[in-house]
Design a protein around this motif. Structure first.
Motif, PDB file in Angstrom:
ATOM      1  N   TYR A   1       9.387   6.592  -9.649  1.00 44.29           N
ATOM      2  CA  TYR A   1       8.437   5.741  -8.942  1.00 44.29           C
ATOM      3  C   TYR A   1       7.747   4.775  -9.907  1.00 44.29           C
ATOM      4  O   TYR A   1       7.736   4.992 -11.125  1.00 44.29           O
ATOM      5  N   GLU A   2       7.158   3.722  -9.333  1.00 46.02           N
ATOM      6  CA  GLU A   2       6.300   2.863 -10.148  1.00 46.02           C
ATOM      7  C   GLU A   2       5.094   3.672 -10.611  1.00 46.02           C
ATOM      8  O   GLU A   2       4.642   4.597  -9.942  1.00 46.02           O
ATOM      9  N   TYR A   3       4.583   3.324 -11.774  1.00 45.29           N
ATOM     10  CA  TYR A   3       3.495   4.077 -12.407  1.00 45.29           C
ATOM     11  C   TYR A   3       2.147   3.517 -11.959  1.00 45.29           C
ATOM     12  O   TYR A   3       1.931   2.309 -11.961  1.00 45.29           O
ATOM     13  N   MET A   4       1.245   4.404 -11.579  1.00 42.73           N
ATOM     14  CA  MET A   4      -0.096   4.022 -11.137  1.00 42.73           C
ATOM     15  C   MET A   4      -1.112   4.370 -12.231  1.00 42.73           C
ATOM     16  O   MET A   4      -1.391   5.548 -12.487  1.00 42.73           O
TER      17      MET A   4
ATOM     18  N   ASN B   1       0.811  -1.216   0.000  1.00 39.94           N
ATOM     19  CA  ASN B   1       0.000   0.000   0.000  1.00 39.94           C
ATOM     20  C   ASN B   1       0.847   1.269   0.000  1.00 39.94           C
ATOM     21  O   ASN B   1       0.386   2.335   0.410  1.00 39.94           O
ATOM     22  N   LEU B   2       2.097   1.153  -0.459  1.00 44.99           N
ATOM     23  CA  LEU B   2       2.973   2.299  -0.674  1.00 44.99           C
ATOM     24  C   LEU B   2       3.456   2.282  -2.113  1.00 44.99           C
ATOM     25  O   LEU B   2       3.825   1.224  -2.640  1.00 44.99           O
ATOM     26  N   VAL B   3       3.454   3.450  -2.769  1.00 42.13           N
ATOM     27  CA  VAL B   3       4.022   3.545  -4.106  1.00 42.13           C
ATOM     28  C   VAL B   3       5.523   3.354  -3.984  1.00 42.13           C
ATOM     29  O   VAL B   3       6.194   4.016  -3.183  1.00 42.13           O
ATOM     30  N   ARG B   4       6.069   2.480  -4.784  1.00 43.00           N
ATOM     31  CA  ARG B   4       7.467   2.080  -4.627  1.00 43.00           C
ATOM     32  C   ARG B   4       8.424   3.040  -5.318  1.00 43.00           C
ATOM     33  O   ARG B   4       8.214   3.432  -6.464  1.00 43.00           O
TER      34      ARG B   4
ATOM     35  N   ILE C   1      -0.143   4.743  -1.065  1.00 45.20           N
ATOM     36  CA  ILE C   1       0.209   6.090  -0.618  1.00 45.20           C
ATOM     37  C   ILE C   1       1.452   6.557  -1.367  1.00 45.20           C
ATOM     38  O   ILE C   1       2.437   5.832  -1.474  1.00 45.20           O
ATOM     39  N   ALA C   2       1.389   7.783  -1.873  1.00 45.94           N
ATOM     40  CA  ALA C   2       2.514   8.367  -2.595  1.00 45.94           C
ATOM     41  C   ALA C   2       3.105   9.519  -1.786  1.00 45.94           C
ATOM     42  O   ALA C   2       2.500  10.021  -0.839  1.00 45.94           O
ATOM     43  N   ASP C   3       4.309   9.931  -2.183  1.00 48.32           N
ATOM     44  CA  ASP C   3       4.991  11.090  -1.593  1.00 48.32           C
ATOM     45  C   ASP C   3       5.277  10.921  -0.113  1.00 48.32           C
ATOM     46  O   ASP C   3       5.427  11.899   0.610  1.00 48.32           O
TER      47      ASP C   3
END
Length: 784
Positions: free
Chosen positions: A573-576, A555-558, A639-641
């Motif tokens: 970052y990985e693309y969402m 649940n965290l953007v890598r 979650i990002a940033d």
């Protein structure tokens, strides 16, 4: 089957009457005029003309329920229920088809509840048809409402289940309340069974017809001969679930039973006839996911289902497996500071569970998987399958467990349990003596082997560095395609993968985000160019990057990589692919359903909990809001940033006055120059949770004055006991709605020390703990 003792009507008469009326069932009716009424203890029901079906009251618990049931057989079998989750109806209630043309249930205190609240216009009469359908007519004789359009758990002959509609099982054979399982027919033509409180995702399905893509607006149909089948919009039969059975004096019905299995029943209307199950969706009663509660698994015992707790767990409520199981010992947290916890691994063979892993280890062995979980303080259980040799590290609770034997793959669940003092102090003396002897030999071997291993590691590390540097300096085959992160890039490489920063996909006060692609592995990435970065030098910046790069949670953007070329500071970052949560919540045509939104809320909570409690270095996000929650291709929230609070200048974290779009999410302590703690994120999460519940922004000038600030409006509704208006006309679980509102109100309390921790928040969201009533709404202060 739901059965209630009932006085028998002569079955021989019914047999001949029913046999002659099957074809004309819809035409046979009993007319009910305006002003007609029913009472539970006197005139309790309206019968169909054949007296086979009745519309009225029947006993339930210490009162009555209201619906349609089979009155013409010894067992009163309920086939449709009104307001099935409400308390029993008292004996002094009245059902009335009033002179205004409304079908209402009226209490002794003159409280009126509409039975047919979907009606358009007013009724002039009603009928209980021989088909089991109760209908309301207008003055022209047209049907304006019918019970067949709103099935509960049963489909009768000539009835249809329409696309998008669902059947819900009952709690038990004697309790018609909404149970744990549902059957839904999807728009693409697939008929699927799921647990009740889950999204419509393949991971939760436990039975389907596999007819997806075969038609549009498909319906489920049952004929008078027991033929159960699917029709597309043009009337073409795309799938026959059953082929049909003999007709003549035999009644058929289909039901989603309380145990989650779909069954077709028949009842012979001759004297002494009984119900028989002709077909069922599964022979294994443990197939329905959720038969047993959390941390327990289902197994069959002499053709009956039973539940068993995980090793080291005990049932929460003896006799009620829905409550699940809980640990019979306390497992200390990773950061308790009291040294290692005495735990061991218990092995459970041949069980299947829902996979909610936070970390997967590939190409491993059963023994290595067991040891990896034992050594990882975050791991509470691990799942291992022999066919793919993958170890799936889990946090509790475990769900949807069942015994699974003979599927060709050996399944293991490794459960971390506490070690009792007897396990440590009462080992056989012989074993202790062997241990002492073995220890001397082992230490000698380890000392010699360690020297060789150390030398081999030095050679390997040197060779890897030479190889990786050649890769970077060569043709741009970036290493993170090999799942190694974070990786350092040159700015020229960043320009290449973004095609000269061609496609901008996002912008904030401190960064611009571009879409890029790694040609070597055909993988999209999100490239964030930072501004106002800490001016502490390259070493400090890289240290922070590595701390953030070591965070791994679903649940965290890598963070995949970075670039630090002079003034250019870039994060990769990985693309969402599904954008931000804000896009889905605040765009009407994209809005999610209630179940999907609740899953997203729990995903966000898990991500924040990881940042607060499970990272080696605690991270306070400082900017939790829907724009910083991104959705992957499976609509899993990430979650990002979460690293920018560490990487940006202090003037970007100590106050949010310069960041647009964040007013309303900021905790009161920001404005009081108090210390910022993890409770700051808890406050922001509470605001986001309210937005998820209500599908609107926390501040919106388009609403009436008393509703502009969402927190204030929610407090007003909560104090008034009127939460329904928060979700407008959306169908939601009202008990769950109240629970979620209480969680949010606890999170947005003015005093940080009173707010719950994210661990407590997650437990409340999952329904694992009771939630007390929050303090009075006067305790809430809106940050604006």
């Amino acid at each position: 089957m739901q059965r209630f003792q009932f006085l028998s009507i002569h079955s021989i008469f019914l047999f001949f009457l029913f046999a002659s009326s099957c074809v004309t069932a819809q035409q046979r009716q009993s007319n009910i005029s305006l002003g007609s009424s029913l009472r539970p203890t006197t005139n309790s029901s309206w019968l169909s003309s054949s007296k086979l079906y009745a519309f009225g009251f029947y006993p339930r618990g210490n009162g009555y329920a209201f619906g349609i049931f089979l009155a013409g057989i010894p067992e009163k079998t309920v086939v449709w229920t009104v307001y099935r989750d409400d308390p029993p109806i008292p004996s002094n209630a009245t059902l009335l088809l009033n002179t205004e043309g409304r079908l209402v249930l009226q209490s002794a205190q003159s409280q009126v509840t509409d039975i047919a609240n979907q009606i358009t216009g007013s009724a002039s009469s009603a009928s209980m048809l021989d088909s089991g359908n109760f209908v309301l007519y207008n003055s022209s004789g047209e049907i304006i409402w019918q019970s067949f359009d709103y099935p509960t758990d049963t489909i009768l002959p000539t009835q249809r289940l329409l696309t998008g509609y669902e059947l819900f099982s009952s709690v038990s054979e004697t309790n018609p309340s909404t149970g744990k399982f549902r059957l839904k027919i999807h728009r693409d033509g697939n008929l699927i069974q799921y647990p009740t409180h889950t999204e419509d995702a393949p991971a939760y399905a436990y039975w389907s017809t596999g007819t997806g893509g075969r038609g549009d607006h498909v319906t489920l149909n049952l004929d008078v001969n027991g033929h159960l089948y699917l029709l597309n919009a043009s009337g073409f039969n795309i799938w026959s679930i059953t082929e049909g059975y003999p007709t003549g004096g035999i009644l058929y019905l289909m039901r989603v039973d309380w145990d989650g299995i779909l069954r077709l029943y028949s009842h012979n209307l001759r004297p002494n006839g009984t119900w028989s199950a002709l077909w069922e969706s599964s022979k294994n009663k443990c197939d329905p996911k959720g038969q047993c509660g959390i941390n327990s698994f289902c197994f069959t015992n002499d053709k009956k289902t039973d539940c068993s707790c995980l090793p080291g767990f005990a049932s929460v409520n003896q006799g009620n497996w829905t409550s699940g199981c809980e640990r019979d010992f306390i497992l200390e947290s990773c950061s308790n500071g009291h040294g290692p916890v005495k735990v061991k691994i218990e092995q459970l063979e041949d069980t299947l569970w829902e996979d909610g892993s936070y970390l997967d280890l590939s190409e491993t062995t059963k023994e290595d998987c067991q040891q990896a979980c034992l050594e990882d303080c975050n791991c509470e259980a691990a799942l291992f399958k022999s066919n793919d040799r993958k170890c799936r590290m889990q946090k509790l609770p475990l769900r949807f467990g069942k015994r699974d034997i003979g599927n060709g793959s050996k399944n293991f669940a490794f459960i971390k349990v506490g070690i009792a003092s007897s396990d440590v102090n009462n080992e056989p003396r012989k074993e202790k003596k062997c241990l002492r002897t073995g220890l001397i030999i082992t230490l000698s071997c380890v000392f010699g082997a360690s020297i060789l291993v150390f030398a081999a590691c030095l050679i390997f590390i040197h060779g890897y560095q030479v190889w990786s540097n050649r890769i970077i300096a060569g043709n741009g085959n970036f290493r993170f395609c090999e799942d190694i992160a974070p990786v350092s890039f040159t700015f020229a490489e960043i320009e290449k993968l973004t095609d000269g920063f061609k496609e901008e996909i996002g912008k904030g006060s401190s960064s611009i985000v571009y879409k890029g692609i790694m040609m070597h592995c055909n993988k999209f990435v999100a490239v964030k160019k930072l501004e106002k970065v800490l001016a502490e030098g390259e070493r400090e910046f890289l240290t922070e990057i590595k701390v953030i790069g070591r965070t791994h949670h679903k649940n965290l953007v890598r963070l995949l990589g970075y670039s630090f070329d002079g003034p250019n500071k870039v994060l990769v970052y990985e693309y969402m692919s599904n954008g931000s949560l804000a896009d889905l919540l605040f765009t009407p045509e994209k809005q999610l359903n209630w179940i999907e939104r609740m899953d997203i809320a729990r995903d966000i909570a898990r991500g924040i909990l990881y940042l607060h409690s499970e990272c080696r270095t605690q991270i306070i996000h400082c900017d939790i809001k829907p724009h910083n929650v991104l959705m992957d291709e499976n609509r899993c929230a990430k979650i990002a940033d979460f690293g920018l609070a560490k990487l940006l200048k202090p003037d970007q974290t100590n106050t949010f006055t310069g960041i647009r779009g964040t007013r309303g999410y900021v905790a009161p302590e920001w404005y009081r120059n108090l210390a910022v703690t993890v409770k700051t994120d808890v406050y922001s999460f509470g605001v986001v949770l309210l937005e998820i519940i209500c599908c609107r922004r926390c501040m919106d000038q388009n609403f009436p004055d008393n509703q502009i600030v969402l927190q204030d409006w929610v407090c007003q509704c909560f104090d008034a006991g009127d939460l329904r208006q928060l979700v407008r006309n959306e169908e939601v679980d009202l008990k769950q709605l109240k629970r979620m509102i209480k969680v949010a109100l606890w999170c947005i309390l003015d005093e940080p020390s009173v707010r719950p921790s994210m661990k407590k928040v997650l437990l409340m969201l999952e329904g694992s703990v009771e939630i007390p009533i929050p303090p009075s709404s006067t305790s809430f202060v809106t940050s604006i």
